[in-house]
Scaffold this motif. Structure first.
Motif, mmCIF file in Angstrom:
data_model
loop_
_atom_site.group_PDB
_atom_site.id
_atom_site.type_symbol
_atom_site.label_atom_id
_atom_site.label_comp_id
_atom_site.label_asym_id
_atom_site.label_seq_id
_atom_site.Cartn_x
_atom_site.Cartn_y
_atom_site.Cartn_z
ATOM 1 N N ALA A 176 35.964 27.610 32.683
ATOM 2 C CA ALA A 176 36.447 26.492 31.874
ATOM 3 C C ALA A 176 35.624 26.327 30.598
ATOM 4 O O ALA A 176 36.145 25.898 29.563
ATOM 5 C CB ALA A 176 36.426 25.197 32.697
ATOM 6 N N ALA A 177 34.344 26.688 30.649
ATOM 7 C CA ALA A 177 33.475 26.561 29.474
ATOM 8 C C ALA A 177 33.673 27.704 28.483
ATOM 9 O O ALA A 177 33.379 27.553 27.302
ATOM 10 C CB ALA A 177 32.015 26.509 29.909
ATOM 11 N N ALA A 178 34.181 28.827 28.967
ATOM 12 C CA ALA A 178 34.368 29.996 28.099
ATOM 13 C C ALA A 178 35.553 29.769 27.167
ATOM 14 O O ALA A 178 36.514 29.089 27.519
ATOM 15 C CB ALA A 178 34.607 31.247 28.947
ATOM 16 N N ARG A 179 35.463 30.338 25.981
ATOM 17 C CA ARG A 179 36.579 30.206 25.027
ATOM 18 C C ARG A 179 37.810 30.943 25.521
ATOM 19 O O ARG A 179 38.937 30.527 25.295
ATOM 20 C CB ARG A 179 36.166 30.709 23.660
ATOM 21 C CG ARG A 179 35.114 29.811 23.048
ATOM 22 C CD ARG A 179 34.786 30.211 21.650
ATOM 23 N NE ARG A 179 33.685 29.379 21.184
ATOM 24 C CZ ARG A 179 33.242 29.385 19.966
ATOM 25 N NH1 ARG A 179 33.774 30.175 19.067
ATOM 26 N NH2 ARG A 179 32.240 28.607 19.619
ATOM 27 N N SER A 180 37.600 32.081 26.163
ATOM 28 C CA SER A 180 38.698 32.824 26.783
ATOM 29 C C SER A 180 38.109 33.711 27.861
ATOM 30 O O SER A 180 36.914 33.993 27.856
ATOM 31 C CB SER A 180 39.445 33.671 25.749
ATOM 32 O OG SER A 180 38.602 34.694 25.253
ATOM 33 N N GLY A 181 38.938 34.127 28.769
ATOM 34 C CA GLY A 181 38.451 35.013 29.812
ATOM 35 C C GLY A 181 39.269 34.933 31.067
ATOM 36 O O GLY A 181 40.355 34.345 31.089
ATOM 37 N N GLU A 182 38.725 35.532 32.095
ATOM 38 C CA GLU A 182 39.411 35.548 33.380
ATOM 39 C C GLU A 182 38.395 35.615 34.503
ATOM 40 O O GLU A 182 37.244 35.984 34.299
ATOM 41 C CB GLU A 182 40.373 36.724 33.470
ATOM 42 C CG GLU A 182 39.707 38.081 33.397
ATOM 43 C CD GLU A 182 40.703 39.222 33.351
ATOM 44 O OE1 GLU A 182 40.867 39.881 34.392
ATOM 45 O OE2 GLU A 182 41.294 39.439 32.269
ATOM 46 N N ILE A 183 38.859 35.226 35.684
ATOM 47 C CA ILE A 183 38.023 35.289 36.874
ATOM 48 C C ILE A 183 38.666 36.273 37.848
ATOM 49 O O ILE A 183 39.885 36.272 38.021
ATOM 50 C CB ILE A 183 37.832 33.892 37.506
ATOM 51 C CG1 ILE A 183 36.830 33.944 38.653
ATOM 52 C CG2 ILE A 183 39.140 33.295 37.944
ATOM 53 C CD1 ILE A 183 36.408 32.567 39.160
ATOM 54 N N VAL A 184 37.853 37.126 38.425
ATOM 55 C CA VAL A 184 38.295 38.031 39.473
ATOM 56 C C VAL A 184 37.751 37.474 40.774
ATOM 57 O O VAL A 184 36.535 37.375 40.950
ATOM 58 C CB VAL A 184 37.786 39.472 39.243
ATOM 59 C CG1 VAL A 184 38.121 40.359 40.434
ATOM 60 C CG2 VAL A 184 38.359 40.041 37.957
ATOM 61 N N ARG A 185 38.647 37.089 41.659
ATOM 62 C CA ARG A 185 38.259 36.542 42.963
ATOM 63 C C ARG A 185 38.381 37.649 44.006
ATOM 64 O O ARG A 185 39.411 38.307 44.083
ATOM 65 C CB ARG A 185 39.153 35.384 43.348
ATOM 66 C CG ARG A 185 39.070 34.216 42.395
ATOM 67 C CD ARG A 185 40.185 33.207 42.696
ATOM 68 N NE ARG A 185 40.254 32.203 41.678
ATOM 69 C CZ ARG A 185 39.692 31.003 41.755
ATOM 70 N NH1 ARG A 185 39.026 30.669 42.842
ATOM 71 N NH2 ARG A 185 39.797 30.142 40.769
ATOM 72 N N THR A 186 37.324 37.815 44.761
ATOM 73 C CA THR A 186 37.348 38.776 45.854
ATOM 74 C C THR A 186 37.193 38.014 47.157
ATOM 75 O O THR A 186 36.920 36.814 47.168
ATOM 76 C CB THR A 186 36.220 39.822 45.700
ATOM 77 O OG1 THR A 186 34.955 39.147 45.708
ATOM 78 C CG2 THR A 186 36.371 40.619 44.416
ATOM 79 N N ARG A 187 37.349 38.717 48.254
ATOM 80 C CA ARG A 187 37.170 38.096 49.572
ATOM 81 C C ARG A 187 36.475 39.098 50.489
ATOM 82 O O ARG A 187 36.803 40.275 50.494
ATOM 83 C CB ARG A 187 38.501 37.684 50.167
ATOM 84 C CG ARG A 187 38.333 36.953 51.492
ATOM 85 C CD ARG A 187 39.592 36.263 51.944
ATOM 86 N NE ARG A 187 39.903 35.042 51.234
ATOM 87 C CZ ARG A 187 39.291 33.867 51.406
ATOM 88 N NH1 ARG A 187 38.301 33.766 52.253
ATOM 89 N NH2 ARG A 187 39.672 32.798 50.739
ATOM 90 N N GLY A 188 35.471 38.590 51.204
ATOM 91 C CA GLY A 188 34.779 39.397 52.194
ATOM 92 C C GLY A 188 33.585 40.184 51.676
ATOM 93 O O GLY A 188 32.980 40.933 52.432
ATOM 94 N N LEU A 189 33.243 40.018 50.414
ATOM 95 C CA LEU A 189 32.118 40.774 49.848
ATOM 96 C C LEU A 189 30.823 39.961 49.793
ATOM 97 O O LEU A 189 29.746 40.520 49.671
ATOM 98 C CB LEU A 189 32.471 41.275 48.444
ATOM 99 C CG LEU A 189 33.678 42.201 48.353
ATOM 100 C CD1 LEU A 189 33.988 42.530 46.901
ATOM 101 C CD2 LEU A 189 33.460 43.453 49.167
ATOM 102 N N GLY A 190 30.932 38.655 49.836
ATOM 103 C CA GLY A 190 29.742 37.812 49.770
ATOM 104 C C GLY A 190 29.121 37.799 48.383
ATOM 105 O O GLY A 190 29.766 38.124 47.389
#
Length: 111
Positions: free
Chosen positions: A78-92
């Motif tokens: 939310a603070a970044a001017r632009s971008g994306e988040i990559v959500r993973t599961r099970g990697l910790g």
């Protein structure tokens, strides 16, 4: 899986090293003496740093991270001017980088 607030880091340090709040405050003040002043808390935050960047930001976070809640990455995005988040599961927290994630990072950089 980065922290959005240094307060969480300090709180985790307090629990991990079992130090008192006064010891933690002295440690924080020493850190600020090296990297700024106590009044610079906001300027030293990862959120403030992201607000200053003028480039796309890639954030990686595992849903099962037991060290840093995913809400921190959401705040960072939310603070970044632009971008994306990559959500993973099970990697910790410590095993998030694998060949698939490395490929996604390379794709992001090449764009």
């Amino acid at each position: 899986s980065g922290y959005s607030s240094l307060d969480l880091v300090l709180d985790q340090m307090r629990g991990m090293f079992r130090v008192s709040v006064p010891v933690l405050k002295r440690t924080w003040e020493r850190l600020c003496g090296v990297y700024g002043t106590r009044s610079d808390d906001e300027n030293m935050s990862p959120l403030a740093a992201l607000r200053e960047l003028d480039c796309a930001t890639l954030i990686l976070h595992d849903e099962d991270d037991a060290i840093v809640p995913i809400s921190h990455s959401e705040e960072l995005l939310a603070a970044a001017r632009s971008g994306e988040i990559v959500r993973t599961r099970g990697l910790g927290h410590h095993s998030i980088l694998n060949s698939e994630i490395a490929r996604r990072c390379a794709d992001f950089i090449s764009r």
